[in-house]
Design an enzyme around this catalytic site. Structure first.
Site, short mmCIF file in Angstrom:
data_model
loop_
_atom_site.label_atom_id
_atom_site.label_comp_id
_atom_site.label_asym_id
_atom_site.label_seq_id
_atom_site.Cartn_x
_atom_site.Cartn_y
_atom_site.Cartn_z
N ALA A 65 -75.66 56.08 -13.40
CA ALA A 65 -74.57 55.91 -12.45
C ALA A 65 -74.64 54.50 -11.86
O ALA A 65 -75.70 53.88 -11.82
CB ALA A 65 -74.66 56.95 -11.34
N GLY A 108 -77.47 59.20 -15.26
CA GLY A 108 -76.21 59.85 -15.61
C GLY A 108 -75.90 59.81 -17.08
O GLY A 108 -75.24 60.72 -17.61
N GLU A 111 -77.64 62.63 -18.44
CA GLU A 111 -77.00 63.87 -17.99
C GLU A 111 -75.73 64.17 -18.77
O GLU A 111 -75.47 65.34 -19.13
CB GLU A 111 -76.70 63.76 -16.49
CG GLU A 111 -77.98 63.82 -15.66
CD GLU A 111 -77.73 63.57 -14.18
OE1 GLU A 111 -78.19 64.40 -13.36
OE2 GLU A 111 -77.09 62.56 -13.84
N GLU A 131 -84.15 58.82 -11.28
CA GLU A 131 -83.55 58.81 -9.95
C GLU A 131 -84.56 58.90 -8.82
O GLU A 131 -84.34 58.33 -7.73
CB GLU A 131 -82.54 59.96 -9.82
CG GLU A 131 -81.23 59.74 -10.57
CD GLU A 131 -81.27 60.23 -12.01
OE1 GLU A 131 -80.19 60.38 -12.60
OE2 GLU A 131 -82.38 60.46 -12.53
#
Length: 257
Positions: A65, A108, A111, A131
């Site tokens: 992200a 992300g 993910e 993260e």
């Protein structure tokens, strides 16, 4: 439709979405995710598309992200704006999703790969959920999907240490489906996607629904759903075509009904 952060292409019955922020290693900002969701919606509702593929560049599938969009948020702001809720749309896609992952799939990026049904990794692929080292936890499904893919202790190892694993280890852990030479990753991923696309789409959707149920239901309920879904297959023209083709020693020609 003109997109700024993704590229969209169609090859036969496969719709391809390519993350395209090369200056940021395909970091996933809100605009990119919104554009991806729009493309996913268009492919999901297009009867000519049977399989959807997500991919990036050779250097990066997606490097996580976009930190610049997160660094100044407060908890109240994140809750008020339902931060990351636009990441959930991919969960509603009923068509098979194939990820072709080259280079970095971090945070992300990892993910979104995990949200796909089949993951083909290039030999240069690198996966991590780093993260916790940024003062947060994975929030795009990483804690849930990784643990289901590789087990609790391996997921804890990756999430709590943030360590990066290569394609070979990802395959051994069950995080990816297959590993391909980086130079031929797209050809091999497309071959897989085309093989799936040649199936009856209602059957592919039923198979996807049944397998996803293993992550959401107890075994008894999953077995019940599987039985209900196979019963629905017997009303398909494609079931008659598939079985007749087998007995007649020819390739089936499915019509999606």
């Amino acid at each position: 439709m003109i997109y700024e952060n993704i590229l969209v292409d169609v090859k036969s019955h496969v719709g391809i979405i390519t993350f395209n922020r090369p200056q940021a290693l395909n970091a996933l900002n809100n605009q990119l995710v919104d554009e991806m969701n729009l493309a996913l919606q268009q492919f999901e509702t297009d009867d000519a598309i049977h399989v959807i593929m997500l991919t990036g560049s050779e250097k990066a599938f997606a490097a996580g992200a976009d930190i610049r969009e997160m660094k100044d948020k407060t908890s109240a702001q994140a809750q008020a704006e339902s931060f990351l809720s636009n990441w959930d749309y991919i969960n509603s896609i009923t068509k098979p999703l194939v990820a072709a992952v080259s280079g970095f799939a971090l945070g992300g990026g990892c993910e979104f790969a995990l949200a796909c049904d089949v993951i083909i990794a290039g030999e240069n692929a690198k996966f991590a959920l780093p993260e916790t080292g940024l003062g947060i936890i994975p929030g795009g499904g990483g804690t849930q999907r990784l643990a289901r893919a590789v087990g609790k202790v391996r997921a804890m190892d990756m999430i709590l240490t943030g360590r990066m694993i290569d394609a070979a280890e990802a395959l051994s852990l069950g995080l990816v489906s297959r590993v391909a030479p980086t130079a031929t990753l797209m050809q091999e991923a497309l071959a897989v996607a085309n093989k799936i696309a040649a199936l009856s789409l209602p059957v592919a959707r039923a198979a996807k629904r049944a397998v996803k149920a293993t992550q959401e239901m107890p075994l008894s309920e999953g077995l019940k759903l599987e039985r209900e879904l196979i019963y629905t297959c017997f009303d398909l023209e494609d079931q008659k075509e598939g079985m007749n083709a087998f007995l007649e020693k020819r390739k089936p020609v499915f019509k999606g009904r």
